[in-house]
Design a protein around this motif. Structure first.
Motif, PDB file in Angstrom:
ATOM      1  N   GLU A 199       0.794  -1.287   0.012  1.00  0.00           N
ATOM      2  CA  GLU A 199       0.010  -0.021   0.183  1.00  0.00           C
ATOM      3  C   GLU A 199       0.889   1.267  -0.063  1.00  0.00           C
ATOM      4  OE1 GLU A 199      -3.170  -0.122  -0.202  1.00  0.00           O
ATOM      5  OE2 GLU A 199      -3.123  -2.364  -0.131  1.00  0.00           O
ATOM      6  N   TYR A 200       0.340   2.326  -0.441  1.00  0.00           N
ATOM      7  CA  TYR A 200       1.193   3.450  -0.455  1.00  0.00           C
ATOM      8  C   TYR A 200       1.112   4.169   0.880  1.00  0.00           C
ATOM      9  CZ  TYR A 200       1.006   3.402  -5.831  1.00  0.00           C
ATOM     10  OH  TYR A 200       1.282   3.177  -6.917  1.00  0.00           O
ATOM     11  N   LEU A 201       2.438   4.824   1.100  1.00  0.00           N
ATOM     12  CA  LEU A 201       2.565   5.204   2.363  1.00  0.00           C
ATOM     13  C   LEU A 201       2.251   6.781   2.449  1.00  0.00           C
ATOM     14  CD1 LEU A 201       6.007   3.526   3.358  1.00  0.00           C
ATOM     15  CD2 LEU A 201       3.730   2.960   4.136  1.00  0.00           C
ATOM     16  N   SER A 202       1.373   7.365   3.265  1.00  0.00           N
ATOM     17  CA  SER A 202       1.160   8.899   3.454  1.00  0.00           C
ATOM     18  C   SER A 202       2.473   9.399   3.809  1.00  0.00           C
ATOM     19  CB  SER A 202       0.060   9.067   4.246  1.00  0.00           C
ATOM     20  OG  SER A 202       0.033   8.734   5.634  1.00  0.00           O
ATOM     21  N   SER A 203       3.351   8.936   4.406  1.00  0.00           N
ATOM     22  CA  SER A 203       4.434   9.656   5.160  1.00  0.00           C
ATOM     23  C   SER A 203       5.606   8.499   5.522  1.00  0.00           C
ATOM     24  CB  SER A 203       3.981   9.946   6.744  1.00  0.00           C
ATOM     25  OG  SER A 203       5.203  10.591   7.320  1.00  0.00           O
ATOM     26  N   LEU A 204       6.862   9.121   5.382  1.00  0.00           N
ATOM     27  CA  LEU A 204       7.912   8.139   5.417  1.00  0.00           C
ATOM     28  C   LEU A 204       9.197   8.982   6.091  1.00  0.00           C
ATOM     29  CD1 LEU A 204       9.113   5.443   4.496  1.00  0.00           C
ATOM     30  CD2 LEU A 204       9.805   6.247   2.408  1.00  0.00           C
ATOM     31  N   ASP A 205       9.756   8.387   7.217  1.00  0.00           N
ATOM     32  CA  ASP A 205      10.865   9.028   7.597  1.00  0.00           C
ATOM     33  C   ASP A 205      12.325   8.161   7.325  1.00  0.00           C
ATOM     34  OD1 ASP A 205      11.181   6.777   9.505  1.00  0.00           O
ATOM     35  OD2 ASP A 205       9.879   7.943  11.090  1.00  0.00           O
ATOM     36  N   HIS A 206      13.288   8.701   7.910  1.00  0.00           N
ATOM     37  CA  HIS A 206      14.620   8.108   7.605  1.00  0.00           C
ATOM     38  C   HIS A 206      14.871   6.653   7.988  1.00  0.00           C
ATOM     39  CE1 HIS A 206      18.931   7.230   8.100  1.00  0.00           C
ATOM     40  NE2 HIS A 206      19.032   8.238   7.131  1.00  0.00           N
ATOM     41  N   GLU A 207      14.357   6.266   9.157  1.00  0.00           N
ATOM     42  CA  GLU A 207      14.424   4.849   9.727  1.00  0.00           C
ATOM     43  C   GLU A 207      13.678   4.030   8.898  1.00  0.00           C
ATOM     44  OE1 GLU A 207      13.669   2.585  13.844  1.00  0.00           O
ATOM     45  OE2 GLU A 207      13.846   4.782  13.806  1.00  0.00           O
ATOM     46  N   GLN A 208      12.258   4.319   8.654  1.00  0.00           N
ATOM     47  CA  GLN A 208      11.138   3.787   7.914  1.00  0.00           C
ATOM     48  C   GLN A 208      11.969   3.341   6.348  1.00  0.00           C
ATOM     49  OE1 GLN A 208       8.142   6.315   8.300  1.00  0.00           O
ATOM     50  NE2 GLN A 208       6.748   4.478   9.560  1.00  0.00           N
ATOM     51  N   ALA A 209      12.637   4.518   5.844  1.00  0.00           N
ATOM     52  CA  ALA A 209      13.277   4.276   4.415  1.00  0.00           C
ATOM     53  C   ALA A 209      14.162   3.338   4.288  1.00  0.00           C
ATOM     54  CB  ALA A 209      13.432   5.823   4.052  1.00  0.00           C
ATOM     55  N   HIS A 210      14.998   3.653   5.281  1.00  0.00           N
ATOM     56  CA  HIS A 210      16.121   2.797   5.191  1.00  0.00           C
ATOM     57  C   HIS A 210      15.884   1.099   5.388  1.00  0.00           C
ATOM     58  CE1 HIS A 210      19.319   5.335   4.045  1.00  0.00           C
ATOM     59  NE2 HIS A 210      18.670   6.344   4.553  1.00  0.00           N
ATOM     60  N   SER A 211      14.637   0.929   6.349  1.00  0.00           N
ATOM     61  CA  SER A 211      14.480  -0.426   6.632  1.00  0.00           C
ATOM     62  C   SER A 211      13.826  -1.195   5.299  1.00  0.00           C
ATOM     63  CB  SER A 211      13.420  -0.239   7.723  1.00  0.00           C
ATOM     64  OG  SER A 211      12.902  -1.933   7.985  1.00  0.00           O
ATOM     65  N   LEU A 212      12.992  -0.229   4.592  1.00  0.00           N
ATOM     66  CA  LEU A 212      12.204  -0.829   3.492  1.00  0.00           C
ATOM     67  C   LEU A 212      13.351  -0.899   2.260  1.00  0.00           C
ATOM     68  CD1 LEU A 212       9.182   1.425   3.553  1.00  0.00           C
ATOM     69  CD2 LEU A 212       9.188  -1.091   4.064  1.00  0.00           C
ATOM     70  N   ILE A 213      14.199   0.029   2.169  1.00  0.00           N
ATOM     71  CA  ILE A 213      15.316  -0.372   1.277  1.00  0.00           C
ATOM     72  C   ILE A 213      16.041  -1.475   1.559  1.00  0.00           C
ATOM     73  CG2 ILE A 213      17.676   0.535   0.393  1.00  0.00           C
ATOM     74  CD1 ILE A 213      16.281   3.394   0.752  1.00  0.00           C
ATOM     75  N   ASN A 214      16.503  -1.802   2.880  1.00  0.00           N
ATOM     76  CA  ASN A 214      17.406  -3.051   3.210  1.00  0.00           C
ATOM     77  C   ASN A 214      16.574  -4.357   3.049  1.00  0.00           C
ATOM     78  OD1 ASN A 214      19.439  -1.445   4.061  1.00  0.00           O
ATOM     79  ND2 ASN A 214      18.938  -1.255   6.321  1.00  0.00           N
ATOM     80  N   GLU A 215      15.171  -4.012   2.851  1.00  0.00           N
ATOM     81  CA  GLU A 215      14.162  -5.464   2.818  1.00  0.00           C
ATOM     82  C   GLU A 215      13.886  -5.513   1.155  1.00  0.00           C
ATOM     83  OE1 GLU A 215      10.716  -4.772   4.752  1.00  0.00           O
ATOM     84  OE2 GLU A 215      11.785  -4.381   6.815  1.00  0.00           O
ATOM     85  N   GLY A 216      14.314  -4.695   0.558  1.00  0.00           N
ATOM     86  CA  GLY A 216      14.141  -4.887  -0.904  1.00  0.00           C
ATOM     87  C   GLY A 216      12.670  -4.321  -1.447  1.00  0.00           C
ATOM     88  N   VAL A 217      12.028  -3.726  -0.478  1.00  0.00           N
ATOM     89  CA  VAL A 217      10.707  -3.296  -1.015  1.00  0.00           C
ATOM     90  C   VAL A 217      10.696  -1.796  -1.525  1.00  0.00           C
ATOM     91  CG1 VAL A 217       8.521  -2.098   0.104  1.00  0.00           C
ATOM     92  CG2 VAL A 217       9.638  -4.037   1.419  1.00  0.00           C
ATOM     93  N   ILE A 218      11.618  -1.007  -1.205  1.00  0.00           N
ATOM     94  CA  ILE A 218      12.192   0.349  -1.974  1.00  0.00           C
ATOM     95  C   ILE A 218      13.168  -0.158  -2.779  1.00  0.00           C
ATOM     96  CG2 ILE A 218      12.697   2.671  -2.053  1.00  0.00           C
ATOM     97  CD1 ILE A 218      11.053   3.022   0.643  1.00  0.00           C
ATOM     98  N   ALA A 219      13.109  -0.154  -4.140  1.00  0.00           N
ATOM     99  CA  ALA A 219      14.570  -0.478  -5.024  1.00  0.00           C
ATOM    100  C   ALA A 219      14.312   0.122  -6.186  1.00  0.00           C
ATOM    101  CB  ALA A 219      14.105  -2.161  -5.164  1.00  0.00           C
ATOM    102  N   GLY A 220      15.374  -0.061  -6.945  1.00  0.00           N
ATOM    103  CA  GLY A 220      15.629   0.547  -8.363  1.00  0.00           C
ATOM    104  C   GLY A 220      15.461   2.060  -8.360  1.00  0.00           C
ATOM    105  N   GLY A 221      15.069   2.707  -9.266  1.00  0.00           N
ATOM    106  CA  GLY A 221      14.884   4.141  -9.340  1.00  0.00           C
ATOM    107  C   GLY A 221      14.315   4.634  -8.086  1.00  0.00           C
ATOM    108  N   MET A 222      13.439   3.899  -7.451  1.00  0.00           N
ATOM    109  CA  MET A 222      12.748   4.708  -6.381  1.00  0.00           C
ATOM    110  C   MET A 222      13.656   4.754  -4.929  1.00  0.00           C
ATOM    111  SD  MET A 222      10.027   5.913  -5.267  1.00  0.00           S
ATOM    112  CE  MET A 222       8.594   5.698  -6.242  1.00  0.00           C
TER     113      MET A 222
END
Length: 267
Positions: A199-222
């Motif tokens: 689902e799309y997030l309404s808000s995202l902070d530094h800690e959440q973002a890097h967690s999602l990047i490490n999990e591969g949820v946020i990937a590629g150009g995003m």
């Protein structure tokens, strides 16, 4: 507090930097719809910063080159730089300017190094001729905005030696935003950043973002887009919006203080 609220005098007087690229440049109707919204912002100074990876990929393929990316960023060998700069600072930039001018906007095409706006150093990520932008001189943009021009800036910069470099367009937009102490809107082909549940997030902070990047949820150009937004949010100490170009009316909603897309938080 939503930083786009027009009830704030200090916010209302800030310029708005909008980053576009990718798929919007392949759909003339989408670009026209965005420019039509910009034309309505009579009391808002706007700067467009663009990439154009789809056009670059096509021109590189025609020349017999392959495209390589690392961490969502384009690798730019020296032998490809002339094609990339020609695509972005030439073909894409002048196409956007021509469309904007045909709609009554007084658009001016620029690159990052014009007017000594932004200087660049080579990236340390072993990406070839890819530059890391650093703010330098706002005089040219100040003059253009004061006289109601629409600056359209390509993500081509230069090293102190004068050599041209490719700059990630999201990073380029952040640099221009910092240069003008402006608001920033990063437009993409989706409605924001997705969480682990899809689902799309309404808000995202530094800690959440890097967690999602490490999990591969946020990937590629995003990944590059979110990192650029996090950097901008930290430097400017306010939220940065990542939203869809497919709904140009979202720009008006943002300026009216409505929360759309994903707000990247400074903390």
């Amino acid at each position: 507090m939503n930083t786009f609220s027009t009830t704030s005098k200090t916010t209302a007087t800030k310029p708005l930097v909008i980053k576009i690229g990718g798929a919007i440049l392949e759909k003339e109707s989408a670009l026209q719809a965005l420019l039509a919204v910009i034309a309505k912002l009579r009391n808002k100074q706007v700067v467009l910063v663009h990439g154009g990876g789809c056009v670059v990929d096509e021109m590189l393929a025609q020349a017999g080159f392959t495209t390589e990316k690392k961490h969502g960023l384009r690798v730019t060998p020296s032998e490809q730089m002339s094609i990339i700069s020609g695509a972005l600072a030439g073909t894409v930039n002048k196409s956007i300017v021509a469309t904007a001018n045909s709609m009554g906007l007084m658009a001016v095409g620029l690159s990052l190094n014009d007017g000594d706006m932004v200087s660049c150093e080579l990236s340390l990520l072993e990406l070839g001729f890819v530059g890391v932008p650093k703010t330098n001189n706002s005089k040219l943009l100040d003059s253009l905005l004061k006289t109601e021009f629409l600056p359209v800036i390509s993500s081509i910069g230069a090293l102190p030696s004068g050599e041209l470099v490719n700059v990630n367009a999201d990073d380029a937009a952040v640099a221009i935003c910092q240069l003008l102490n402006a608001e920033l809107l990063l437009l993409t082909d989706v409605n924001g950043v997705k969480g682990s549940d899809g689902e799309y997030l309404s808000s995202l902070d530094h800690e959440q973002a890097h967690s999602l990047i490490n999990e591969g949820v946020i990937a590629g150009g995003m990944t590059a887009k979110v990192n650029a937004a996090l950097h901008a949010a930290k430097q400017l100490r306010r939220s940065i919006a990542v939203a869809s170009w497919q709904s140009p009316e979202q720009i008006m909603q943002l300026l009216d203080g409505q929360g759309v897309g994903t707000q990247i938080q400074p903390h």
